[in-house]
Write an enzyme that holds these catalytic residues in place. Structure first.
Site, PDB file in Angstrom:
ATOM      1  N   HIS A  41     -13.872-116.788 -57.336  1.00 55.91           N
ATOM      2  CA  HIS A  41     -13.246-116.256 -58.875  1.00 55.91           C
ATOM      3  C   HIS A  41     -12.936-117.416 -59.621  1.00 55.91           C
ATOM      4  CE1 HIS A  41     -12.367-111.779 -58.456  1.00 55.91           C
ATOM      5  NE2 HIS A  41     -12.480-112.735 -56.583  1.00 55.91           N
ATOM      6  N   ASP A  43     -16.565-118.908 -59.955  1.00 60.21           N
ATOM      7  CA  ASP A  43     -18.107-118.686 -61.163  1.00 60.21           C
ATOM      8  C   ASP A  43     -17.694-118.582 -62.634  1.00 60.21           C
ATOM      9  OD1 ASP A  43     -17.686-116.538 -61.099  1.00 60.21           O
ATOM     10  OD2 ASP A  43     -19.491-115.684 -59.643  1.00 60.21           O
ATOM     11  N   SER A 133     -24.675-107.869 -50.797  1.00 62.83           N
ATOM     12  CA  SER A 133     -25.334-107.007 -50.461  1.00 62.83           C
ATOM     13  C   SER A 133     -27.282-107.078 -51.836  1.00 62.83           C
ATOM     14  CB  SER A 133     -25.574-105.909 -50.134  1.00 62.83           C
ATOM     15  OG  SER A 133     -24.655-105.304 -50.690  1.00 62.83           O
ATOM     16  N   ASP A 178     -23.384-115.149 -56.822  1.00 66.20           N
ATOM     17  CA  ASP A 178     -24.547-114.835 -55.588  1.00 66.20           C
ATOM     18  C   ASP A 178     -25.404-114.490 -56.300  1.00 66.20           C
ATOM     19  OD1 ASP A 178     -21.841-114.140 -55.079  1.00 66.20           O
ATOM     20  OD2 ASP A 178     -21.611-111.738 -55.175  1.00 66.20           O
TER      21      ASP A 178
HETATM   22  C1  GLA Z   1     -18.171-111.054 -56.898  1.00 68.73           C
HETATM   23  C2  GLA Z   1     -19.224-111.773 -58.125  1.00 68.73           C
HETATM   24  C3  GLA Z   1     -19.321-113.376 -58.118  1.00 68.73           C
HETATM   25  C4  GLA Z   1     -17.994-113.969 -57.811  1.00 68.73           C
HETATM   26  C5  GLA Z   1     -16.901-113.531 -56.754  1.00 68.73           C
HETATM   27  C6  GLA Z   1     -15.317-113.650 -56.814  1.00 68.73           C
HETATM   28  O1  GLA Z   1     -18.917-111.750 -55.677  1.00 68.73           O
HETATM   29  O2  GLA Z   1     -20.461-110.772 -58.260  1.00 68.73           O
HETATM   30  O3  GLA Z   1     -19.696-113.776 -59.614  1.00 68.73           O
HETATM   31  O4  GLA Z   1     -17.052-114.105 -58.766  1.00 68.73           O
HETATM   32  O5  GLA Z   1     -17.108-111.940 -56.619  1.00 68.73           O
HETATM   33  O6  GLA Z   1     -15.685-115.085 -56.355  1.00 68.73           O
END
Ligand code: GLA
Length: 392
Positions: A41, A43, A133, A178
């Site tokens: 949390h 990014d 995914s 991600d």
């Molecule tokens: C999800 C979001 C990411 C990131 C995570 C928490 O995976 O897609 O961008 O914020 O939660 O780190």
């Protein structure tokens, strides 16, 4: 033995599918899911994250189809979906098709004509488990469209196009981690990504004595979508109150001196301390200081549980139980939270014992049968095969 394997591979490539078509006439591409080792949390706050692409992938097999139509079949869904590419693309049902529409729309926005394709989707990335995914699907689709059209994107632009697909077509205001991890994954390495300027560094993680274990609680993201957006809004409110562009720019001293409400204060404290932990963990991994990296992972879990409040009882039970097992350097929830997986950094020789003990304790406590698997940091998207005679 090797000959047998090559024959098996060749057979699988030329074997006709259920539709009587041969895989030799198809494009086959794949892209990995990811596990985040630390940096959760942060990014979307311009912070540092440390994910690795994993050896679980979304695989697409695609055949040419008449102009203007995209036909989608997923091994994990009953309904087949047909999309008219000549009409403006819009989100709708089923929701899994939105990731694909979003990426196709991104290509169209770049002026690239998306050709008609008949696409079969398969995946070994568990859905809704915090292992991305959806990012793997987006990146696989982008890789397929690059290959079919011959228009190759800069890898970072590709990750951003996939992130935008998620924002606009899946309605999740996610950060860049991600899609970036899926695009830039490298075998045997984690990825230290600075989300402020999107610079990154691959960090070797190939010591055979240390392994990554993923423990899937099988609890799905309850309320995850709306809670995610609320966390993001709290962080933005905290940054505005502190007079900084993002919380990456803020210090703990500034936060202590400010007069934020108690909840917003805790949200910001998680982000500021998590970014520092991620920098320290990257340094620890580089020097093989596994115990130090593990302690930072435990601290990350506590902060996500208490300050950011994105854990859940099942994740806490798994993380607390694993934390005291012999051979576990560290463990924490991974991904967006509210269910999904715990990731453990563990001594390879203890993997079997750890998996067994944790699974038995978890099932006894929750009544839920978990899934546990070992993973290796893996490479990014792959073009596995193209139709014979295709030149792009
Ligand atoms: C999800 C979001 C990411 C990131 C995570 C928490 O995976 O897609 O961008 O914020 O939660 O780190």
């Amino acid at each position: 033995m090797i000959k047998l394997r090559i024959m098996a591979r060749l057979n699988s490539l030329i074997a006709p599918t259920g539709n009587g078509r041969s895989q030799a006439d198809a494009w086959v591409v794949s892209a990995p899911g990811r596990v985040n080792l630390i940096g959760e949390h942060v990014d979307y706050n311009g912070g540092l994250v440390l994910p690795a692409a994993i050896d679980r992938r979304v695989v697409l097999t695609a055949w040419p189809l008449g102009r203007g139509r995209l036909r989608l079949r997923s091994r994990h869904a009953e309904r087949e979906v047909e999309i008219d590419l000549l009409q403006p693309l819009q989100k709708g049902e089923p929701s899994w098709a939105n990731y694909i529409k979003g990426v196709a729309a991104g290509f169209q926005r770049l002026g690239i004509t998306v050709p008609g394709l008949d696409v079969e989707i398969d995946s070994t990335v568990p859905a809704g488990a915090g292992l991305s995914s959806s990012a793997a699907l987006e990146v696989a689709v982008a890789t397929l469209l690059e290959e079919v059209t011959g228009c190759r994107l800069d890898p970072t632009e590709k990750a951003l196009l996939c992130q935008r697909a998620e924002h606009e077509f899946a309605g999740v205001p996610c950060g860049i981690m991600d899609q970036f991890a899926s695009v830039h994954g490298r075998e045997g390495h984690a990825l230290l990504l600075d989300c402020r300027d999107q610079t990154f560094e691959h960090i070797p993680m190939s010591d055979p004595a240390v392994s990554l274990v993923i423990f899937d609680t099988k609890v799905k993201h309850r309320l995850a979508g709306s809670a995610y957006a609320r966390r993001r809004a709290s962080c933005e409110a905290a940054a505005a109150a502190l007079g900084v562009e993002t919380l990456r720019e803020a210090t703990l001293e500034q936060l202590e001196a400010a007069n934020l409400d108690e909840e917003t204060h805790r949200r910001a404290r998680h982000v500021i301390t998590e970014i520092a932990r991620t920098a320290d963990a990257a340094a620890a991994l580089k020097s093989g200081a596994w115990a130090a990296a593990g302690d930072l992972m435990r601290a990350s879990h506590r902060s996500l549980r208490d300050d950011f409040e994105v854990s859940c009882p099942e994740l806490d039970f798994a993380a607390d139980t694993a934390a005291v097992l012999e051979g576990v350097y560290g463990c924490r929830m991974t991904g967006g939270g509210f269910g999904g997986c715990v990731v453990g950094l563990v001594a390879t020789e203890a993997v079997g014992e750890i998996s067994d003990r944790l699974s038995v304790a978890y099932q006894k406590h929750t009544g839920i049968e978990p899934a546990v698997f070992l993973t290796r940091p893996s490479g990014g998207p792959l073009v596995e095969s193209v139709p014979s005679g295709h030149v792009s």
